[in-house]
Design a protein around this motif. Sequence first.
Motif, PDB file in Angstrom:
ATOM      1  N   GLU A 153       0.826  -1.210   0.000  1.00  0.00           N
ATOM      2  CA  GLU A 153       0.000   0.000   0.000  1.00  0.00           C
ATOM      3  C   GLU A 153       0.860   1.260   0.000  1.00  0.00           C
ATOM      4  N   THR A 154       1.929   1.257   0.794  1.00  0.00           N
ATOM      5  CA  THR A 154       2.829   2.414   0.854  1.00  0.00           C
ATOM      6  C   THR A 154       3.470   2.678  -0.492  1.00  0.00           C
ATOM      7  N   GLU A 155       3.999   1.637  -1.109  1.00  0.00           N
ATOM      8  CA  GLU A 155       4.701   1.805  -2.380  1.00  0.00           C
ATOM      9  C   GLU A 155       3.742   2.218  -3.484  1.00  0.00           C
ATOM     10  N   VAL A 156       2.537   1.619  -3.490  1.00  0.00           N
ATOM     11  CA  VAL A 156       1.548   1.984  -4.518  1.00  0.00           C
ATOM     12  C   VAL A 156       1.136   3.446  -4.352  1.00  0.00           C
ATOM     13  N   SER A 157       0.953   3.901  -3.096  1.00  0.00           N
ATOM     14  CA  SER A 157       0.577   5.289  -2.835  1.00  0.00           C
ATOM     15  C   SER A 157       1.676   6.242  -3.303  1.00  0.00           C
ATOM     16  N   ARG A 158       2.944   5.876  -3.043  1.00  0.00           N
ATOM     17  CA  ARG A 158       4.066   6.722  -3.453  1.00  0.00           C
ATOM     18  C   ARG A 158       4.130   6.819  -4.975  1.00  0.00           C
ATOM     19  N   VAL A 159       3.916   5.660  -5.617  1.00  0.00           N
ATOM     20  CA  VAL A 159       3.963   5.666  -7.089  1.00  0.00           C
ATOM     21  C   VAL A 159       2.815   6.501  -7.656  1.00  0.00           C
ATOM     22  N   LYS A 160       1.637   6.400  -7.039  1.00  0.00           N
ATOM     23  CA  LYS A 160       0.493   7.164  -7.545  1.00  0.00           C
ATOM     24  C   LYS A 160       0.685   8.674  -7.356  1.00  0.00           C
ATOM     25  N   ASP A 161       1.342   9.060  -6.263  1.00  0.00           N
ATOM     26  CA  ASP A 161       1.634  10.482  -6.061  1.00  0.00           C
ATOM     27  C   ASP A 161       2.527  10.998  -7.185  1.00  0.00           C
ATOM     28  N   VAL A 162       3.556  10.275  -7.489  1.00  0.00           N
ATOM     29  CA  VAL A 162       4.446  10.671  -8.588  1.00  0.00           C
ATOM     30  C   VAL A 162       3.692  10.680  -9.900  1.00  0.00           C
ATOM     31  N   GLN A 163       2.851   9.661 -10.083  1.00  0.00           N
ATOM     32  CA  GLN A 163       2.067   9.563 -11.308  1.00  0.00           C
ATOM     33  C   GLN A 163       1.150  10.784 -11.466  1.00  0.00           C
ATOM     34  N   GLU A 164       0.497  11.191 -10.365  1.00  0.00           N
ATOM     35  CA  GLU A 164      -0.405  12.347 -10.401  1.00  0.00           C
ATOM     36  C   GLU A 164       0.347  13.636 -10.741  1.00  0.00           C
ATOM     37  N   LYS A 165       1.524  13.792 -10.159  1.00  0.00           N
ATOM     38  CA  LYS A 165       2.328  14.977 -10.431  1.00  0.00           C
ATOM     39  C   LYS A 165       2.735  15.030 -11.893  1.00  0.00           C
ATOM     40  N   LEU A 166       3.127  13.873 -12.414  1.00  0.00           N
ATOM     41  CA  LEU A 166       3.520  13.803 -13.820  1.00  0.00           C
ATOM     42  C   LEU A 166       2.337  14.122 -14.729  1.00  0.00           C
ATOM     43  N   GLU A 167       1.170  13.615 -14.355  1.00  0.00           N
ATOM     44  CA  GLU A 167      -0.011  13.890 -15.189  1.00  0.00           C
ATOM     45  C   GLU A 167      -0.337  15.386 -15.181  1.00  0.00           C
ATOM     46  N   GLN A 168      -0.152  16.081 -14.041  1.00  0.00           N
ATOM     47  CA  GLN A 168      -0.362  17.545 -13.978  1.00  0.00           C
ATOM     48  C   GLN A 168       0.640  18.262 -14.882  1.00  0.00           C
ATOM     49  N   GLU A 169       1.867  17.853 -14.843  1.00  0.00           N
ATOM     50  CA  GLU A 169       2.889  18.468 -15.695  1.00  0.00           C
ATOM     51  C   GLU A 169       2.561  18.246 -17.167  1.00  0.00           C
ATOM     52  N   ILE A 170       2.044  17.056 -17.484  1.00  0.00           N
ATOM     53  CA  ILE A 170       1.674  16.770 -18.872  1.00  0.00           C
ATOM     54  C   ILE A 170       0.573  17.727 -19.329  1.00  0.00           C
ATOM     55  N   THR A 171      -0.431  17.915 -18.421  1.00  0.00           N
ATOM     56  CA  THR A 171      -1.547  18.822 -18.775  1.00  0.00           C
ATOM     57  C   THR A 171      -1.034  20.258 -19.025  1.00  0.00           C
ATOM     58  N   GLU A 172      -0.136  20.753 -18.165  1.00  0.00           N
ATOM     59  CA  GLU A 172       0.407  22.099 -18.310  1.00  0.00           C
ATOM     60  C   GLU A 172       1.223  22.231 -19.586  1.00  0.00           C
ATOM     61  N   LEU A 173       2.032  21.208 -19.869  1.00  0.00           N
ATOM     62  CA  LEU A 173       2.855  21.235 -21.084  1.00  0.00           C
ATOM     63  C   LEU A 173       1.982  21.214 -22.316  1.00  0.00           C
ATOM     64  N   LYS A 174       0.889  20.438 -22.290  1.00  0.00           N
ATOM     65  CA  LYS A 174      -0.016  20.406 -23.443  1.00  0.00           C
ATOM     66  C   LYS A 174      -0.654  21.771 -23.670  1.00  0.00           C
ATOM     67  N   ARG A 175      -1.023  22.466 -22.540  1.00  0.00           N
ATOM     68  CA  ARG A 175      -1.628  23.796 -22.682  1.00  0.00           C
ATOM     69  C   ARG A 175      -0.652  24.765 -23.329  1.00  0.00           C
ATOM     70  N   LYS A 176       0.585  24.775 -22.841  1.00  0.00           N
ATOM     71  CA  LYS A 176       1.590  25.688 -23.386  1.00  0.00           C
ATOM     72  C   LYS A 176       1.908  25.349 -24.834  1.00  0.00           C
ATOM     73  N   ASP A 177       1.939  24.064 -25.118  1.00  0.00           N
ATOM     74  CA  ASP A 177       2.230  23.644 -26.492  1.00  0.00           C
ATOM     75  C   ASP A 177       1.128  24.098 -27.432  1.00  0.00           C
ATOM     76  N   ALA A 178      -0.123  24.056 -26.938  1.00  0.00           N
ATOM     77  CA  ALA A 178      -1.255  24.499 -27.765  1.00  0.00           C
ATOM     78  C   ALA A 178      -1.160  25.996 -28.033  1.00  0.00           C
ATOM     79  N   GLU A 179      -0.750  26.802 -27.028  1.00  0.00           N
ATOM     80  CA  GLU A 179      -0.593  28.256 -27.228  1.00  0.00           C
ATOM     81  C   GLU A 179       0.477  28.551 -28.268  1.00  0.00           C
ATOM     82  N   LEU A 180       1.577  27.834 -28.172  1.00  0.00           N
ATOM     83  CA  LEU A 180       2.671  28.052 -29.129  1.00  0.00           C
ATOM     84  C   LEU A 180       2.252  27.639 -30.529  1.00  0.00           C
ATOM     85  N   GLU A 181       1.450  26.554 -30.603  1.00  0.00           N
ATOM     86  CA  GLU A 181       0.990  26.105 -31.924  1.00  0.00           C
ATOM     87  C   GLU A 181       0.101  27.162 -32.554  1.00  0.00           C
TER      88      GLU A 181
END
Length: 558
Positions: A266-294
Amino acid sequence: MAQKKVKLDPEAFSCTICAGLLKDPATIPCGHSYCLSCINNHWDGEDQKGIHSCPQCGETFKPKPVPTKNIVLTELVGDLKDNGFQAAPADHCYAGPEDVACDVCTGRKMKAVKTCLVCLVSYCQNHVNLHCESPAFKKHKLVEPCKNLEENICSHHGEVLKLYCSLHQKCICILCLVDEHEGCKTGSAATERTKKQKELEECRRDFQLGILTRQADVKLLQQEVEAINVSADKAVEDSEEIFTELIRLLQERSSEVKQQIRSQQETEVSRVKDVQEKLEQEITELKRKDAELEQLSITEDHNQFLLNCPVWADVSWPTYFSIFDGIPPGYFENVTEAVSAVKAIVADLICDGWPEISETISKVDVLLSEPELSTREDFLRYAVDITLDPDTAHQEIRLSRGARKALSMGTLQNYPNNTDRFKNPLQVLSRERLTGRSYWEVQWRGRAVDVAVSYSNISRAGGLEKSEFGWNNKSWSLHCHSAGYTFWQNSVHTPVLSPPSYRVGVFLDPKAGSLSFYSVSETMTLLLKIQTTFTQPLHAGLRFPNSRNDTAEFVKLK
């Protein structure tokens, strides 16, 4: 005055020929009465003899008489029938295959009730009455019916066996005393019977004492059986409790390991999911910026493009990196390996401890006194197959015949050096450990051989007192030589007075603490029996006092 009623006995009105109540009672000249048809049939069978007789008293008649109807008996039998009386069953009166038959009866014979040892004749009830009534037979001895009366007659002289010969232990007649037993110590059979009767009573007392003793032993054995069963049930119960506790401990540890694995999971899965969530937020932000530049990149108005195009130096560029550093992920495989290692340790502990448990179970024994052995067949029931251990043999001893035979050579054999080999005395031990009743025989040739038993930890070197059979408290040895025997134990020797024999039997009973040596030929002669306490398993052994050409072989008894 009232008339007294007479009680009638139906047996007094039975026909001795058919054993039934008299039918048409008829009386013959001697006064005895029978059924008319029965006596006529009886006499018809005697017509060829020409003489007719009474079946009861044997009186003969010539010519054949005519039976007379007995009116009084006819009326009395009628009264008996009216009162419901019946005659005794036929098998009650007549002799069967297992009965002693009357020797006087003719035709179908009646059961004998007495045997006269003087007349050597058996009588039924009717004929024994006549025998008792006659004064000539007053001194005759009547006994219970006897079979095989011919055994009371001398087969050579036909006389009654009235005497007893003490020398030949047999009954004889008066003529045997003159012909064959002159000078023998004889007496009357009755006197000898009195003497033998006393011996018989003494023997019976011994038997009865033996019965009482054995009955007491049977009760003790029943108690032993009960004690064995109670002890076994208790051991099973205790073992089950111990193994149940062991299983419970293992189950607890299994539960703890499972809980710990799930918690870490449970501890390891929770830690991995936290990292996963952070990465997904960064992906969303990068997609937004990429769309503006496009969108900016496709603007046709150059002024707008330049106005809205960010200064590249001020742009916060994302850092692209992998969260994995190239090291293989460590999941829970190591846990399986750790549990397997513990399993191996537990299995080793169980395997290492199991022989001790099994041996302890096999040592459970009830000490019962064994029957005394007397014949060679008795000893052979405990025969063991003895072979010699080449690793213990002195280098001047050669083994052959499947390691049953040993020969003192006087020259060194090609044996490897090892710590079990005897260095000083020419000795060898058996492979087999002797823990129960054991019997074996040794055939020897030459000047002298020692037949021994020994503990396995006897010293292999260091002088007589330490290593030689019979010179220490770890071995017992019978020295066999052409002049006889000498027994050795703990440096003490005991001469054995017996003619020499080239075959020696050894019987060992470790539990009883007894060791016996026998001279074996056509019979077994006890040479020596010792009583001691054996504290270790024993081995058979051989020693050669001389350096060459003496042999000893363990005889194959099975």
